[in-house]
Design a protein around this motif. Sequence first.
Motif, PDB file in Angstrom:
ATOM      1  N   GLN A   2     -11.462   0.940   9.417  1.00 41.65           N
ATOM      2  CA  GLN A   2     -11.864   2.332   9.608  1.00 41.65           C
ATOM      3  C   GLN A   2     -12.609   2.832   8.372  1.00 41.65           C
ATOM      4  O   GLN A   2     -12.031   3.028   7.312  1.00 41.65           O
ATOM      5  CB  GLN A   2     -10.645   3.215   9.868  1.00 41.65           C
ATOM      6  N   SER A  33     -13.716   9.195  16.182  1.00 40.10           N
ATOM      7  CA  SER A  33     -13.009   9.466  17.435  1.00 40.10           C
ATOM      8  C   SER A  33     -12.225  10.769  17.361  1.00 40.10           C
ATOM      9  O   SER A  33     -11.824  11.312  18.385  1.00 40.10           O
ATOM     10  CB  SER A  33     -12.046   8.322  17.757  1.00 40.10           C
ATOM     11  N   ASP A  35      -9.218  10.984  16.228  1.00 39.06           N
ATOM     12  CA  ASP A  35      -7.939  10.558  16.766  1.00 39.06           C
ATOM     13  C   ASP A  35      -7.042  10.039  15.644  1.00 39.06           C
ATOM     14  O   ASP A  35      -7.470   9.895  14.488  1.00 39.06           O
ATOM     15  CB  ASP A  35      -8.131   9.468  17.822  1.00 39.06           C
ATOM     16  N   PHE A  37      -4.553   6.793  14.419  1.00 40.06           N
ATOM     17  CA  PHE A  37      -4.469   5.348  14.628  1.00 40.06           C
ATOM     18  C   PHE A  37      -3.238   4.787  13.923  1.00 40.06           C
ATOM     19  O   PHE A  37      -2.949   5.133  12.782  1.00 40.06           O
ATOM     20  CB  PHE A  37      -5.725   4.653  14.098  1.00 40.06           C
ATOM     21  N   ASP A  57      -5.296   3.303  18.771  1.00 41.07           N
ATOM     22  CA  ASP A  57      -5.522   4.733  18.938  1.00 41.07           C
ATOM     23  C   ASP A  57      -4.350   5.324  19.731  1.00 41.07           C
ATOM     24  O   ASP A  57      -4.164   5.005  20.903  1.00 41.07           O
ATOM     25  CB  ASP A  57      -6.843   4.962  19.678  1.00 41.07           C
ATOM     26  N   THR A  60      -5.437   8.863  22.634  1.00 43.95           N
ATOM     27  CA  THR A  60      -6.194   8.914  23.885  1.00 43.95           C
ATOM     28  C   THR A  60      -5.316   8.833  25.121  1.00 43.95           C
ATOM     29  O   THR A  60      -5.592   9.482  26.124  1.00 43.95           O
ATOM     30  CB  THR A  60      -7.219   7.771  23.932  1.00 43.95           C
ATOM     31  N   SER A  65      -7.656  14.163  22.855  1.00 37.74           N
ATOM     32  CA  SER A  65      -8.902  13.642  22.284  1.00 37.74           C
ATOM     33  C   SER A  65      -9.925  14.731  22.048  1.00 37.74           C
ATOM     34  O   SER A  65     -11.097  14.445  21.862  1.00 37.74           O
ATOM     35  CB  SER A  65      -9.494  12.576  23.214  1.00 37.74           C
ATOM     36  N   ALA A 108      -1.950   1.520  23.203  1.00 37.36           N
ATOM     37  CA  ALA A 108      -2.181   2.955  23.394  1.00 37.36           C
ATOM     38  C   ALA A 108      -1.243   3.522  24.448  1.00 37.36           C
ATOM     39  O   ALA A 108      -0.781   4.670  24.344  1.00 37.36           O
ATOM     40  CB  ALA A 108      -3.641   3.199  23.792  1.00 37.36           C
TER      41      ALA A 108
END
Length: 247
Positions: A2, A33, A35, A37, A57, A60, A65, A108
């Motif tokens: 990331q 995103s 988001d 993680f 993630d 989501t 989101s 997820a």
Amino acid sequence: AQVDCIAISVWYDRWTPGDSGNYIHIMTMDTTSDDLFYNRLDTAGGDTLLLGSAPVDVSTNSGNSVATFATGINQVTITKGTDGTLYTSAIDTSDSYVVECTSNCNLATGWTETGTNPFGLTNNYAILVPLAGGNILAVHRDVILEDIGSKVWNNGTANWDVGTTTFETNAPDNVTYDVGMAVTVSPTTNDIYLAYTARNTTVGADDQIRTALYSGGSWSLTKEVVRYSEKGITNVAIALDSSNNDV
């Protein structure tokens, strides 16, 4: 992997009272995103990452989101309940939420929302902390009202407290230096110790570090550790010696 990570939070298994695990749970926040993680480091298994360089993630699957995360505005927190459930949260004007995982945390689909949003749509800050019986305490800092309070996730009834228990009503913060709070938990009493900055709106004028204690289901304000400081206090950390409960 990331390259747009703006915040990170970790929780070690043994910070949760009664837990003898060896994992360090890692949650990061990104701006592509927008988001959260998850990854996990196994300290007893050769310091290996559960998901290598590809964390999962967790936002989501729960439909969370639509938040828009930015440096200096949003933060992430993670903790582990006494029943082994992982919790993480983020607060934003577009979307705020707490999500949890009991198994398959590498997927997820293993993460689901923890009740309804307990924070509202704001750019405030929270820290999640384990309580006895699998409950979770969310310590919440309201940067507009300049107060600090908490809500409990009641695991047995699967709901958050309806109202916020406010125990600090005058803690002005600095808009540049985020959060300004830190907690530690006693492994023997489950007491929660909080340290937080205050009156550092203009850094280096009248900076303070205050403390509070959560014990037996209620808060009490404790020692003001630093007051009238011109040293430029921007954040705070706290730790506990598990052998004697010295903070």
